[in-house]
Design a protein around this motif. Structure first.
Motif, PDB file in Angstrom:
ATOM      1  N   LEU A 193       0.848  -1.191   0.000  1.00 38.62           N
ATOM      2  CA  LEU A 193       0.000   0.000   0.000  1.00 38.62           C
ATOM      3  C   LEU A 193       0.883   1.240   0.000  1.00 38.62           C
ATOM      4  N   LEU A 194       0.536   2.196  -0.841  1.00 41.32           N
ATOM      5  CA  LEU A 194       1.314   3.415  -0.885  1.00 41.32           C
ATOM      6  C   LEU A 194       0.387   4.607  -1.013  1.00 41.32           C
ATOM      7  N   GLN A 195       0.909   5.763  -0.658  1.00 42.61           N
ATOM      8  CA  GLN A 195       0.182   7.010  -0.833  1.00 42.61           C
ATOM      9  C   GLN A 195       1.121   8.000  -1.488  1.00 42.61           C
ATOM     10  N   LEU A 196       0.792   8.381  -2.722  1.00 39.09           N
ATOM     11  CA  LEU A 196       1.590   9.368  -3.437  1.00 39.09           C
ATOM     12  C   LEU A 196       1.067  10.750  -3.065  1.00 39.09           C
ATOM     13  N   SER A 197       1.947  11.613  -2.591  1.00 38.04           N
ATOM     14  CA  SER A 197       1.513  12.954  -2.200  1.00 38.04           C
ATOM     15  C   SER A 197       2.593  13.966  -2.541  1.00 38.04           C
ATOM     16  N   GLY A 198       2.171  15.224  -2.663  1.00 38.94           N
ATOM     17  CA  GLY A 198       3.102  16.296  -2.951  1.00 38.94           C
ATOM     18  C   GLY A 198       2.394  17.512  -3.503  1.00 38.94           C
ATOM     19  N   GLU A 199       3.184  18.459  -3.987  1.00 38.67           N
ATOM     20  CA  GLU A 199       2.650  19.683  -4.570  1.00 38.67           C
ATOM     21  C   GLU A 199       2.281  19.426  -6.027  1.00 38.67           C
ATOM     22  N   GLN A 221      -7.081  11.221  -9.662  1.00 37.71           N
ATOM     23  CA  GLN A 221      -7.824  12.211  -8.896  1.00 37.71           C
ATOM     24  C   GLN A 221      -6.891  12.749  -7.836  1.00 37.71           C
ATOM     25  N   LEU A 222      -6.919  14.073  -7.671  1.00 35.19           N
ATOM     26  CA  LEU A 222      -6.134  14.722  -6.629  1.00 35.19           C
ATOM     27  C   LEU A 222      -7.051  15.061  -5.457  1.00 35.19           C
ATOM     28  N   LYS A 223      -6.689  14.622  -4.286  1.00 38.91           N
ATOM     29  CA  LYS A 223      -7.373  15.019  -3.058  1.00 38.91           C
ATOM     30  C   LYS A 223      -6.592  16.197  -2.488  1.00 38.91           C
ATOM     31  N   VAL A 224      -7.228  17.347  -2.419  1.00 43.92           N
ATOM     32  CA  VAL A 224      -6.560  18.568  -1.951  1.00 43.92           C
ATOM     33  C   VAL A 224      -6.665  18.618  -0.430  1.00 43.92           C
ATOM     34  N   LEU A 225      -5.501  18.632   0.221  1.00 40.72           N
ATOM     35  CA  LEU A 225      -5.440  18.656   1.680  1.00 40.72           C
ATOM     36  C   LEU A 225      -4.935  20.006   2.178  1.00 40.72           C
ATOM     37  N   LYS A 226      -5.249  20.323   3.414  1.00 43.80           N
ATOM     38  CA  LYS A 226      -4.757  21.548   4.050  1.00 43.80           C
ATOM     39  C   LYS A 226      -3.244  21.421   4.244  1.00 43.80           C
ATOM     40  N   PRO A 227      -2.464  22.409   3.817  1.00 46.60           N
ATOM     41  CA  PRO A 227      -1.012  22.361   4.039  1.00 46.60           C
ATOM     42  C   PRO A 227      -0.668  22.373   5.529  1.00 46.60           C
ATOM     43  N   ALA A 228       0.440  21.752   5.872  1.00 43.98           N
ATOM     44  CA  ALA A 228       0.869  21.664   7.274  1.00 43.98           C
ATOM     45  C   ALA A 228       1.072  23.033   7.903  1.00 43.98           C
ATOM     46  N   ASP A 229       1.436  24.034   7.086  1.00 46.32           N
ATOM     47  CA  ASP A 229       1.679  25.373   7.641  1.00 46.32           C
ATOM     48  C   ASP A 229       0.396  26.200   7.784  1.00 46.32           C
TER      49      ASP A 229
END
Length: 162
Positions: free
Chosen positions: A98-104, A141-149
């Motif tokens: 299982l993997l989760q690809l994430s980034g800008e 599909q891109l799931k837009v998440l709140k940035p850590a900052d």
């Protein structure tokens, strides 16, 4: 001068280049990019004394985007970038765990605008057909998440502004 004359007219259209997690995304199928947005949500508060309309509306959630698109340039590097797994010079192997690809994600448009999504999770799968009338593709599909900052989840700016 009217308000219309004083403000420049801008349009947001097209897709020139897209990067995800610092890698250029391959060709995106024509007419496949969709903002996939959802409307803001609120809860209306009704009062017995006021039967014809709510007396208060409480905001629950801002409107969101969850862009969807199909990537059709299926070289081995693009398969690994969009689906995970391992690319070699002679092939691609699917991920074994299982993997989760994430980034800008950054999208440049021919209208001179840039869309920047600071923190996105990429959900993708191989789809389409093996036929002589269409190509296989990676549905994304891109799931837009709140940035850590705590900054804005996405923005639209002039490409020249960075």
């Amino acid at each position: 001068l009217s308000l219309h004359d004083a403000l420049p007219i801008y349009f947001l259209y097209g897709l020139s280049k897209m990067t995800f997690s610092g890698k250029t995304v391959g060709y995106i199928e024509k007419n496949s990019f969709d903002w996939n947005g959802s409307a803001p949500e609120s809860v209306d508060i009704d009062a017995e004394q006021v039967p014809d309309a709510p007396v208060l509306s409480l905001a629950q959630k801002n409107g969101t985007i969850a862009p969807k698109f199909s990537m059709i340039q299926l070289n081995y590097e693009n398969l690994a970038a969009m689906l995970g797994g391992t690319a070699t010079s002679t092939g691609w192997k699917a991920p074994t765990s299982l993997l989760q690809l994430s980034g800008e994600c950054i999208i440049d448009t021919p209208s001179g605008k840039r869309i920047k999504i600071a923190n996105a999770v990429l959900l993708s799968n191989l789809e389409g057909k093996l036929s002589l009338t269409e190509v296989s593709k990676i549905a994304c599909q891109l799931k837009v998440l709140k940035p850590a900052d705590g900054s804005a989840p996405y923005e639209i700016c002039d490409i020249s502004a960075g």
